[in-house]
Enzyme design. Sequence first.
Site, PDB file in Angstrom:
ATOM      1  CD  GLU A  78      -2.881  -1.189   2.328  1.00 40.60           C
ATOM      2  OE1 GLU A  78      -4.048  -1.532   2.109  1.00 40.60           O
ATOM      3  OE2 GLU A  78      -2.463  -0.894   3.451  1.00 40.60           O
TER       4      GLU A  78
ATOM      5  CB  CYS B 119       0.363   7.286  11.668  1.00 41.48           C
ATOM      6  SG  CYS B 119       1.850   6.724  12.496  1.00 41.48           S
TER       7      CYS B 119
END
Length: 369
Positions: free
Chosen positions: A91, A344
């Site tokens: 990703e 994150c």
Amino acid sequence: MAFRSVFDAGALRSEFEASGISTRFIPIIWKHVFQNPRCQLDEVPSLPAAAYAVLRSKFKPMTSSLSSAVDAKDGVTTKLLIHLQNGSSVEAVIMRYDTTLGKYDGKPRPGGLRSTLCVSSQVGCKMGCKFCATGTMGFKNNLSSGEIVEQLVHASRISHIRNVVFMGMGEPLNNYNALVEAVQIITGHPFQLSPKRITVSTVGIIHAINKIHNDLPNVNLAISLHAPDQEIRCQIMPAARAFPLVKLMDALKLYQNDSQQKIFVEYIMLDGVNDQEEHAHQLGKLLETFKVVVNLIPFNPIASSSFQTSTKQNVTKFQKVLRGLYNIRTTVRKQMGDDISGACGQLVVSLSQQRSVGGASLLTDIEDL
């Protein structure tokens, strides 16, 4: 792999040199593929006949494909799922910013709209940080330099990329040679990104930190510190046992003396674990002799973790201690892409966690700066 990416620079140079072909043709190939990623290599103009023969037999313009690109509700974050030729997926995340909306030293910031691409360097990760979803995958394999660069090619079809951060899946310094080669490619023709707009994040691989300034001058270094002492660090980051905090700080001091660059310090805020006022004082004392920017990161919950997000009050108090008492520049990271698991620590490709968003197949998890 049966075929290599044309962006695997070392392999392409070796094949050209072995066939007596000048390597000056390589940037021409990269420019054409960057502008036409679905092209055939026979379509690259102005190459000698021998070059076409080598390209046809050993290389592909792109070895990866873009499986999906999903936009977050925030309107500024896009998560890319990229399928590799070995069957694995990684990703990457595009984050868009308007720099004029913020202030620096109390004054309007220069600039304007810009996009940052967060790229992956490995499939999975062996570091096993307990607050990061990627660590739950374990380590699968390293990406080649070409597979890293291809993430930029895919993203550039969606948005003009000005900054690249190596904060996606994997520990970049554990794939050191491919990292160095990929950065050298994207800072050269035709990509021409400034090294100052590239950031490499690491949990603290000391032997690699000791040489990264010589190999990649002017590239920014970000340290995933996440705790002010070795004991807490080992609790939440098992790999920290191999890189004691004292030795890590010595390596960072040498790096800063050599590079004369600021170091970015990433610090994830975990409720009751590392977010108390005493921890802020410990961190301030640890960093007060360095030129650093501390980035406080709100924890994005993941299914495999029992950690909780720090309260806004604790984050604010933590920031005030670092700024007010230790004069350390401290920012709080804006959360982006939470709804598409693009924030994150959320990057992980796992078929068991597959879900559908907006009609696209989305596989959960990354870090943004």
